[in-house]
Design an enzyme around this catalytic site. Sequence first.
Site, PDB file in Angstrom:
ATOM      1  N   LYS A  50       0.880  -0.984  -0.081  1.00 18.23           N
ATOM      2  CA  LYS A  50       0.237   0.101   0.000  1.00 18.23           C
ATOM      3  C   LYS A  50       1.436   0.971   0.095  1.00 18.23           C
ATOM      4  CE  LYS A  50      -3.947  -2.589   2.103  1.00 18.23           C
ATOM      5  NZ  LYS A  50      -4.789  -2.290   3.535  1.00 18.23           N
ATOM      6  N   GLN A  94      -3.833  -1.242  10.026  1.00 12.32           N
ATOM      7  CA  GLN A  94      -4.774  -2.435   9.045  1.00 12.32           C
ATOM      8  C   GLN A  94      -4.914  -3.102   9.945  1.00 12.32           C
ATOM      9  OE1 GLN A  94      -2.942  -3.369   6.262  1.00 12.32           O
ATOM     10  NE2 GLN A  94      -4.335  -5.419   6.353  1.00 12.32           N
ATOM     11  N   ASP A 117     -10.585   3.557   4.449  1.00 13.03           N
ATOM     12  CA  ASP A 117     -10.613   2.006   4.356  1.00 13.03           C
ATOM     13  C   ASP A 117     -11.710   1.714   4.278  1.00 13.03           C
ATOM     14  OD1 ASP A 117      -9.572   0.571   3.958  1.00 13.03           O
ATOM     15  OD2 ASP A 117      -8.145  -0.393   6.146  1.00 13.03           O
TER      16      ASP A 117
END
Length: 282
Positions: A50, A94, A117
Site C-alpha cells: 500500500k 491495518q 478504508d
Amino acid sequence: MTARVLDGKAVAATVREEVTARVAALGFVPGLATVLVGDDPASHVYVRNKRRAAEQVGIRSIHHELPAEVSQAELESLIESLNRDPDVHAILVQLPLPEGLDSQAVTARIDPAKDADGLHPTNLGLLVLDRPGLRPCTPSGVMRILEHHGIETRGRRAVIVGRSFLVGRPLALMLSSRGVDATVTVAHSRTADLATVTAEADILVAAVGSPGLIGADHVKPGATVIDVGINRTEAGLVGDVDFEAVRRVASAITPVPGGVGPMTVAMLMHNTVSAAERLGSG
Ligand code: NDP
C-alpha cells in the site's frame, strides 16, 4: 467453455492512472498515514504494498509501526493526533489488530473524512443510505472489475459467499443499489446446501478464506465468478475458487493472485485522493 480471465492488475492500472491525474490537479501532496500494529507477516506485506502504491501515484506515505503490546489508549491517541494533522488526509489501520485490541473502537476513532478504508460506522451508514462517502476498498474494487469488463448487473442474480463487514455485507449493498440493480443473496457458514444457492448466481462472489471451497458444481454455466479469497497454502497463494475446474464452467473469472487483490490497493489510493479533494491542503 473456457472462461475469460478478468485481469485485476489491468483494471488497477487504470484506477492508478486516474488517481495520479487527480493527485497532480490537487496543488498539494496528499498524505496517507498507515498504522501497523504487531508483527503479522501478511499485514507487513499488505502495508508495504500500500505504501509503495501510494508513492507511485504521488501520495506521501506516513508510516507508524507499533508493538503488539501497545495499549488501546495509546493506539487511539495516535489516531487522534493523525486526525488533527493537516498533512494527513487519509488514515489506514491495518486489520486484523493483535488480540486484546478492539479494532471497531479504533476504526470508530478515525475522522470519517479521513477514513481510507471506508469502514467507519458513518461511512458504512452512508453506504446503507446510498449517499456519497468513502467506500470499503475491496467491495468497491469488485464493483470496478465488473464495470470495467462490462459485466451486466441489472436484474441479474448475484450470490456472495461471506457476510463480513469488510467484504460480503458492503458488497451486497453495492450490488443491490439503484443503478446497479442486481438481486443479491448473501450466503455464510450456516447456509444450507451452499452449492444449490450458488448455482443460481449469474455473478458469484467468494469471500470466505477457504481454499477451493467453490468448485465446478457450485457454478452455473456461463456465470461470472469473482474470487476475493486469499489463502496461503503450500502450493502458494490461492483463492476460494478451484480456478482450473471453475474456468471450464464460468464465462468470466478473476485469478488469485492478480484479481481482486490489486484492486483493493488501487481503491485505497482512490479513497485517499477523494479524501484530500474534500479536505483541501488544510
Ligand atoms: P471473514 O473471516 O471475516 O468472513 C468469512 C465469511 O465466510 C464469514 O461470513 C463466514 O460465515 C463465511 N464462511 C466461512 N466458512 C464458510 C463455508 N464453509 N461456507 C460458506 N461460508 C463460509 O473473512 P473476510 O471477509 O475478512 O475475508 C474473506 C476472504 O477474503 C479471506 O480469504 C481474506 O484473506 C480475503 N480478503 C481479500 C482481500 C483482497 O484484497 N483480495 C481483502 C480482504 C479479504 P460466518 O459469518 O457464518 O462465520
